[in-house]
Scaffold this motif. Sequence first.
Motif, mmCIF file in Angstrom:
data_model
loop_
_atom_site.group_PDB
_atom_site.id
_atom_site.type_symbol
_atom_site.label_atom_id
_atom_site.label_comp_id
_atom_site.label_asym_id
_atom_site.label_seq_id
_atom_site.Cartn_x
_atom_site.Cartn_y
_atom_site.Cartn_z
ATOM 1 N N GLU A 1 27.422 98.243 5.201
ATOM 2 C CA GLU A 1 26.622 98.778 6.307
ATOM 3 C C GLU A 1 25.460 97.847 6.664
ATOM 4 O OE1 GLU A 1 25.611 102.870 5.588
ATOM 5 O OE2 GLU A 1 27.611 103.517 6.170
ATOM 6 N N ILE A 2 24.843 97.250 5.677
ATOM 7 C CA ILE A 2 23.741 96.320 5.949
ATOM 8 C C ILE A 2 24.278 95.079 6.656
ATOM 9 C CG2 ILE A 2 21.904 94.904 4.933
ATOM 10 C CD1 ILE A 2 21.840 96.918 2.592
ATOM 11 N N VAL A 3 25.415 94.576 6.202
ATOM 12 C CA VAL A 3 26.022 93.394 6.820
ATOM 13 C C VAL A 3 26.385 93.691 8.270
ATOM 14 C CG1 VAL A 3 28.050 91.892 6.795
ATOM 15 C CG2 VAL A 3 26.800 92.327 4.677
ATOM 16 N N LEU A 4 27.046 94.826 8.534
ATOM 17 C CA LEU A 4 27.439 95.157 9.910
ATOM 18 C C LEU A 4 26.225 95.396 10.803
ATOM 19 C CD1 LEU A 4 30.600 97.358 9.311
ATOM 20 C CD2 LEU A 4 30.493 94.982 10.081
ATOM 21 N N ALA A 5 25.176 96.011 10.260
ATOM 22 C CA ALA A 5 23.946 96.190 11.038
ATOM 23 C C ALA A 5 23.310 94.841 11.350
ATOM 24 C CB ALA A 5 22.959 97.082 10.280
ATOM 25 N N THR A 6 23.400 93.908 10.426
ATOM 26 C CA THR A 6 22.868 92.563 10.655
ATOM 27 C C THR A 6 23.666 91.868 11.758
ATOM 28 O OG1 THR A 6 22.168 92.443 8.343
ATOM 29 C CG2 THR A 6 22.314 90.355 9.553
ATOM 30 N N VAL A 7 24.987 91.988 11.718
ATOM 31 C CA VAL A 7 25.818 91.400 12.774
ATOM 32 C C VAL A 7 25.467 92.031 14.123
ATOM 33 C CG1 VAL A 7 28.175 91.101 13.627
ATOM 34 C CG2 VAL A 7 27.679 90.758 11.194
ATOM 35 N N ALA A 8 25.306 93.351 14.166
ATOM 36 C CA ALA A 8 24.919 94.025 15.416
ATOM 37 C C ALA A 8 23.584 93.493 15.925
ATOM 38 C CB ALA A 8 24.846 95.536 15.200
ATOM 39 N N ASN A 9 22.678 93.215 15.029
ATOM 40 C CA ASN A 9 21.380 92.671 15.427
ATOM 41 C C ASN A 9 21.510 91.261 16.007
ATOM 42 O OD1 ASN A 9 18.499 93.264 15.518
ATOM 43 N ND2 ASN A 9 18.310 91.538 14.115
ATOM 44 N N THR A 10 22.469 90.472 15.499
ATOM 45 C CA THR A 10 22.686 89.136 16.072
ATOM 46 C C THR A 10 23.202 89.255 17.504
ATOM 47 O OG1 THR A 10 24.966 88.798 15.282
ATOM 48 C CG2 THR A 10 23.163 88.113 13.806
ATOM 49 N N VAL A 11 23.963 90.307 17.789
ATOM 50 C CA VAL A 11 24.429 90.546 19.166
ATOM 51 C C VAL A 11 23.232 90.757 20.077
ATOM 52 C CG1 VAL A 11 25.678 92.150 20.675
ATOM 53 C CG2 VAL A 11 26.689 91.438 18.484
ATOM 54 N N ARG A 12 22.294 91.546 19.629
ATOM 55 C CA ARG A 12 21.087 91.799 20.424
ATOM 56 C C ARG A 12 20.358 90.490 20.705
ATOM 57 N NH1 ARG A 12 15.993 91.719 19.528
ATOM 58 N NH2 ARG A 12 16.203 91.613 17.289
ATOM 59 N N GLU A 13 20.187 89.670 19.678
ATOM 60 C CA GLU A 13 19.502 88.385 19.864
ATOM 61 C C GLU A 13 20.302 87.446 20.757
ATOM 62 O OE1 GLU A 13 17.562 86.434 16.574
ATOM 63 O OE2 GLU A 13 17.738 88.280 15.380
ATOM 64 N N PHE A 14 21.624 87.420 20.585
ATOM 65 C CA PHE A 14 22.479 86.598 21.428
ATOM 66 C C PHE A 14 22.327 87.015 22.890
ATOM 67 C CE2 PHE A 14 26.532 86.043 23.646
ATOM 68 C CZ PHE A 14 26.710 84.679 23.527
ATOM 69 N N TRP A 15 22.381 88.310 23.163
ATOM 70 C CA TRP A 15 22.257 88.805 24.540
ATOM 71 C C TRP A 15 20.898 88.518 25.148
ATOM 72 C CZ3 TRP A 15 25.184 94.047 23.918
ATOM 73 C CH2 TRP A 15 26.521 93.853 24.261
ATOM 74 N N HIS A 16 19.881 88.396 24.334
ATOM 75 C CA HIS A 16 18.560 88.046 24.865
ATOM 76 C C HIS A 16 18.620 86.672 25.550
ATOM 77 C CE1 HIS A 16 14.218 88.041 25.211
ATOM 78 N NE2 HIS A 16 14.210 86.815 24.715
ATOM 79 N N TYR A 17 19.391 85.744 24.993
ATOM 80 C CA TYR A 17 19.528 84.393 25.534
ATOM 81 C C TYR A 17 20.731 84.231 26.457
ATOM 82 C CZ TYR A 17 15.793 82.836 22.552
ATOM 83 O OH TYR A 17 14.574 82.686 21.961
#
Length: 165
Positions: free
Chosen positions: A83-99
């Motif tokens: 769950e921590i790993v998948l939440a971390t991956v989801a957070n990278t999506v947020r950062e990716f979409w920012h750029y």
Amino acid sequence: MNILNKMKFEKYPTQSNANKSIFSFTSIGRNVIEKRVQFTQINDIENYGLPKHITLYNLAFGDWNEESGDIDDFARSNNGDTEIVLATVANTVREFWHYHPDSLLFITGSTSERNRLYQIAISKNLNELLKEATIYGLTNYYWEEYSIGNNYDAFLIINKRNLLY
């Protein structure tokens, strides 16, 4: 505030390259494992049944293999921190979409088991995810709006600000 940033799970800190297309982090569970998330633009968009003007990226994720210098998306870590790993991956999506706010994400598991894991994670967090993203599943070579209980071969995740035209 973006819902992908507010997900209920703890997240690991990440490091990224300048254009936010590669992220690395350390999974700390039974073992210490370096993980990598990489967003790679897909150029043959027609093969995915999408309009040519769409900017589509593949989201690749897995254990970092120092020897090969590549992501091992077949590795089965069983590190006890899914769950921590998948939440971390989801957070990278947020950062990716920012750029890259106009980009759509293509996601599929390297195995049917891994694809099922992604589907379970999407279903489990669907109400929260739908506040910020539109999600489609690929079934029988057609994209359909994601529905819990259906089995999909791949997923298309769209930043809600930028729906298909």
